[in-house]
Design an enzyme around this catalytic site. Structure first.
Site, PDB file in Angstrom:
ATOM      1  N   LYS A 143      -6.705 -17.545  23.996  1.00 23.02           N
ATOM      2  CA  LYS A 143      -6.802 -16.137  23.987  1.00 23.02           C
ATOM      3  C   LYS A 143      -8.012 -15.505  24.899  1.00 23.02           C
ATOM      4  CE  LYS A 143      -5.226 -14.592  19.611  1.00 23.02           C
ATOM      5  NZ  LYS A 143      -5.927 -14.023  18.371  1.00 23.02           N
ATOM      6  N   GLU A 169      -7.740 -18.551  19.209  1.00 26.06           N
ATOM      7  CA  GLU A 169      -8.891 -17.793  20.025  1.00 26.06           C
ATOM      8  C   GLU A 169      -9.052 -18.562  21.286  1.00 26.06           C
ATOM      9  OE1 GLU A 169      -9.732 -15.332  18.089  1.00 26.06           O
ATOM     10  OE2 GLU A 169     -11.514 -14.508  18.440  1.00 26.06           O
ATOM     11  N   GLN A 181     -18.679 -16.369  15.694  1.00 23.08           N
ATOM     12  CA  GLN A 181     -18.161 -15.025  15.435  1.00 23.08           C
ATOM     13  C   GLN A 181     -18.169 -14.766  14.021  1.00 23.08           C
ATOM     14  OE1 GLN A 181     -14.644 -16.427  18.569  1.00 23.08           O
ATOM     15  NE2 GLN A 181     -14.151 -15.039  17.125  1.00 23.08           N
ATOM     16  N   HIS A 239     -20.128 -10.725  17.336  1.00 21.43           N
ATOM     17  CA  HIS A 239     -19.827 -12.103  17.747  1.00 21.43           C
ATOM     18  C   HIS A 239     -20.887 -12.301  18.845  1.00 21.43           C
ATOM     19  CE1 HIS A 239     -16.227 -11.789  15.524  1.00 21.43           C
ATOM     20  NE2 HIS A 239     -15.096 -11.809  16.498  1.00 21.43           N
ATOM     21  N   SER A 278     -16.285 -10.898   9.566  1.00 27.42           N
ATOM     22  CA  SER A 278     -15.106  -9.424   9.348  1.00 27.42           C
ATOM     23  C   SER A 278     -14.211  -9.629  10.604  1.00 27.42           C
ATOM     24  CB  SER A 278     -16.267  -8.154   9.886  1.00 27.42           C
ATOM     25  OG  SER A 278     -16.661  -8.372  11.008  1.00 27.42           O
ATOM     26  N   GLY A 279     -14.448 -10.674  11.514  1.00 23.26           N
ATOM     27  CA  GLY A 279     -13.350 -10.985  12.559  1.00 23.26           C
ATOM     28  C   GLY A 279     -12.221 -11.325  11.964  1.00 23.26           C
ATOM     29  N   SER A 325       0.682  -1.152  -0.014  1.00 26.59           N
ATOM     30  CA  SER A 325       0.000  -0.071   0.135  1.00 26.59           C
ATOM     31  C   SER A 325       0.877   1.314   0.131  1.00 26.59           C
ATOM     32  CB  SER A 325      -0.889  -0.006   1.181  1.00 26.59           C
ATOM     33  OG  SER A 325      -1.485  -1.169   1.359  1.00 26.59           O
ATOM     34  N   CYS A 370     -11.461  -9.638  20.302  1.00 26.63           N
ATOM     35  CA  CYS A 370     -12.778  -9.225  20.040  1.00 26.63           C
ATOM     36  C   CYS A 370     -13.764 -10.075  20.937  1.00 26.63           C
ATOM     37  CB  CYS A 370     -13.053  -9.106  18.661  1.00 26.63           C
ATOM     38  SG  CYS A 370     -12.677 -10.656  17.608  1.00 26.63           S
TER      39      CYS A 370
HETATM   40  P1  NAP Z   1      -6.535  -7.161   8.159  1.00 28.49           P
HETATM   41  O1  NAP Z   1      -7.931  -6.758   7.351  1.00 28.49           O
HETATM   42  O2  NAP Z   1      -5.931  -8.330   7.293  1.00 28.49           O
HETATM   43  O3  NAP Z   1      -5.408  -5.968   7.907  1.00 28.49           O
HETATM   44  C1  NAP Z   1      -4.107  -6.028   8.299  1.00 28.49           C
HETATM   45  C2  NAP Z   1      -3.405  -4.662   8.021  1.00 28.49           C
HETATM   46  O4  NAP Z   1      -2.182  -4.936   8.432  1.00 28.49           O
HETATM   47  C3  NAP Z   1      -3.331  -4.167   6.832  1.00 28.49           C
HETATM   48  O5  NAP Z   1      -3.605  -2.628   7.021  1.00 28.49           O
HETATM   49  C4  NAP Z   1      -2.160  -4.555   6.135  1.00 28.49           C
HETATM   50  O6  NAP Z   1      -1.747  -3.588   5.016  1.00 28.49           O
HETATM   51  C5  NAP Z   1      -1.312  -4.398   7.513  1.00 28.49           C
HETATM   52  N1  NAP Z   1      -0.135  -5.252   7.262  1.00 28.49           N
HETATM   53  C6  NAP Z   1       0.217  -6.582   6.964  1.00 28.49           C
HETATM   54  N2  NAP Z   1       1.410  -6.745   6.745  1.00 28.49           N
HETATM   55  C7  NAP Z   1       2.126  -5.702   7.035  1.00 28.49           C
HETATM   56  C8  NAP Z   1       3.620  -5.430   7.120  1.00 28.49           C
HETATM   57  N3  NAP Z   1       4.559  -6.351   6.815  1.00 28.49           N
HETATM   58  N4  NAP Z   1       3.895  -4.065   7.253  1.00 28.49           N
HETATM   59  C9  NAP Z   1       2.876  -3.357   7.593  1.00 28.49           C
HETATM   60  N5  NAP Z   1       1.657  -3.430   7.695  1.00 28.49           N
HETATM   61  C10 NAP Z   1       1.411  -4.613   7.292  1.00 28.49           C
HETATM   62  O7  NAP Z   1      -6.710  -7.546   9.358  1.00 28.49           O
HETATM   63  P2  NAP Z   1      -7.722  -6.902  10.523  1.00 28.49           P
HETATM   64  O8  NAP Z   1      -8.945  -7.826  10.825  1.00 28.49           O
HETATM   65  O9  NAP Z   1      -8.117  -5.428  10.607  1.00 28.49           O
HETATM   66  O10 NAP Z   1      -7.001  -7.194  11.871  1.00 28.49           O
HETATM   67  C11 NAP Z   1      -5.876  -6.367  12.456  1.00 28.49           C
HETATM   68  C12 NAP Z   1      -5.484  -6.477  13.671  1.00 28.49           C
HETATM   69  O11 NAP Z   1      -6.407  -6.458  14.637  1.00 28.49           O
HETATM   70  C13 NAP Z   1      -5.040  -8.150  13.926  1.00 28.49           C
HETATM   71  O12 NAP Z   1      -3.769  -8.234  14.758  1.00 28.49           O
HETATM   72  C14 NAP Z   1      -6.068  -8.548  14.437  1.00 28.49           C
HETATM   73  O13 NAP Z   1      -5.849  -9.966  15.100  1.00 28.49           O
HETATM   74  C15 NAP Z   1      -6.816  -7.543  15.527  1.00 28.49           C
HETATM   75  N6  NAP Z   1      -8.171  -7.867  15.706  1.00 28.49           N
HETATM   76  C16 NAP Z   1      -8.856  -7.953  14.413  1.00 28.49           C
HETATM   77  C17 NAP Z   1     -10.368  -7.756  14.821  1.00 28.49           C
HETATM   78  C18 NAP Z   1     -11.589  -8.012  13.799  1.00 28.49           C
HETATM   79  O14 NAP Z   1     -12.720  -7.994  14.433  1.00 28.49           O
HETATM   80  N7  NAP Z   1     -11.197  -7.979  12.569  1.00 28.49           N
HETATM   81  C19 NAP Z   1     -10.910  -7.670  16.242  1.00 28.49           C
HETATM   82  C20 NAP Z   1     -10.035  -7.356  17.220  1.00 28.49           C
HETATM   83  C21 NAP Z   1      -8.656  -7.586  17.026  1.00 28.49           C
HETATM   84  P3  NAP Z   1      -1.785  -4.008   3.564  1.00 28.49           P
HETATM   85  O15 NAP Z   1      -3.406  -3.647   3.265  1.00 28.49           O
HETATM   86  O16 NAP Z   1      -0.851  -3.273   3.100  1.00 28.49           O
HETATM   87  O17 NAP Z   1      -1.512  -5.429   3.261  1.00 28.49           O
END
Ligand code: NAP
Length: 347
Positions: free
Chosen positions: A203, A200, A174, A240, A177-178, A40, A148
């Protein structure tokens, strides 16, 4: 009041997008910096992110260019929705360079000197930040919010601590979107239930004890509750749902439990923080609620809904809890943490 500039690490992901949507109208915080992967980097946000939310991406943020996820030009306060494969190293580098990182990733959650916050439940755990500065030598700090599913469960359990919370059995349903975007392949999830989410259950079982624990002698003493979790992925967009059974040391009436849910308040409500729902837990009396399609956005996605309280022939009581996984379970939770830190004079 002067706006506080904030950055978002992992700005293009599911959680990153939710940060951008929630901060678009925030009274204190303005997004001025975005960071993500090499995929990106250098692109305008509108070209880098596959925007997945029903509200349009804010025009001013859409024009921002995505940066390398490295400290240097980012504002002091940085929210992180980084993939956990890279979050440990990158968030540590930001804290070392003097940034205050509010993280959604698992990497630092169980670190003994990193607060694992739900501001309604354990606002006093922010006191761990003194030990963090001394132990790590970071100029900045790291504060985390829970997984979450753990957030939904811990919020529902917090008012039950007064009755001697001993044992919890939880099965989660769940939302997809998680799993981030594009997440689970449609072939796997449509018309299906997947009875496994990697890491999960562990955690939920460990984070809950830390969150419900007490701050004493400069450390968090985990709550002794024993939690057994089963986690499943279901074809729901957001929210969830959790089927919870609890064993309590005291004899309590159902009316007393419902009153405990409904009257539960914390520091965010006391301080009237911008993202704090007036009532963090709402008990629904309809016998077929809560449901993700109907209840997930209550309180702007920051309220956890509870329902179907009934006696459990194995433990004492059972009920259903529901929360929005990317708002209360992620971006909204992190923003509430930052609001609390700002009002407590920590930022
Ligand atoms: P996601 O949609 O896969 O997004 C991951 C993000 O990390 C993207 O912005 C990606 O950028 C970036 N990224 C990946 N590799 C990278 C690198 N080498 N250097 C810098 N940036 C990098 O995941 P998500 O669902 O948003 O989750 C993000 C975090 O929050 C995770 O740790 C997850 O466990 C946690 N989380 C998620 C939820 C949920 O409901 N989704 C809830 C609680 C916690 P690019 O687009 O450029 O690849």
């Amino acid at each position: 009041m002067a706006q506080i500039e904030v950055g978002i690490l992992g700005a293009t992901g599911m959680v990153g997008q939710q940060f951008i949507a929630l901060l678009a109208t925030h009274p204190w915080f303005t997004v001025t910096w975005l960071g993500a992967s090499q995929r990106s980097e250098g692109k305008a946000y509108r070209d880098a992110a596959a925007w997945r939310l029903p509200t349009p991406a804010p025009e001013d943020v859409s024009k921002l260019v995505v940066n390398q996820a490295a400290p240097g030009k980012a504002p002091k306060l940085v929210f992180s929705g980084l993939d956990s494969g890279v979050a440990g190293e990158i968030e540590g580098a930001f804290a070392n360079a003097g940034h205050f990182v509010i993280s959604n990733s698992k990497n630092y959650r169980m670190d003994a000197i990193v607060p694992l916050m739900i501001p309604e439940v354990n606002a006093d755990h922010l006191k761990l930040l003194d030990a963090q500065a001394a132990a790590r030598g970071w100029k900045g700090r790291i504060v985390t919010n829970p997984n979450c599913s753990t957030i939904v469960l811990s919020m529902a359990l917090a008012p039950l601590r007064q009755f001697g919370l001993e044992t919890v059995m939880v099965t989660t349903l769940q939302a997809i979107s998680g799993a981030g975007y594009p997440g689970v392949p449609s072939w796997d999830i449509l018309g299906n239930v997947i009875p496994f989410i990697d890491g999960e259950e562990e955690k939920i079982e460990s984070e809950t004890q830390k969150i419900l624990g007490t701050f004493a002698g400069g450390a968090v003493v985990p709550h002794p509750v024993v939690v057994s979790a089963t986690t499943t992925r279901v074809p729901v967009h957001d929210g969830h749902t959790e089927s919870v059974s609890v064993k309590l040391a005291q004899n309590v009436t159902p009316e007393a439990l419902i009153d405990a849910f409904n009257s539960f308040r914390g520091r965010p409500q006391e301080l009237k923080l911008p993202s704090a729902p007036p009532q963090p837990l709402v008990y629904l009396t309809e016998r077929n609620r809560p449901q993700p399609a109907l209840d997930v956005n209550r309180g702007g996605g920051m309220t956890v809904t509870v329902g179907r309280l009934r006696s459990c022939p194995v433990l004492d009581y059972k009920f259903i809890a529901l929360g929005h996984n990317t708002i209360r379970g992620a971006a909204g939770a992190a923003i509430l943490n930052a609001e609390l830190m700002h009002r407590e004079g920590i930022l």
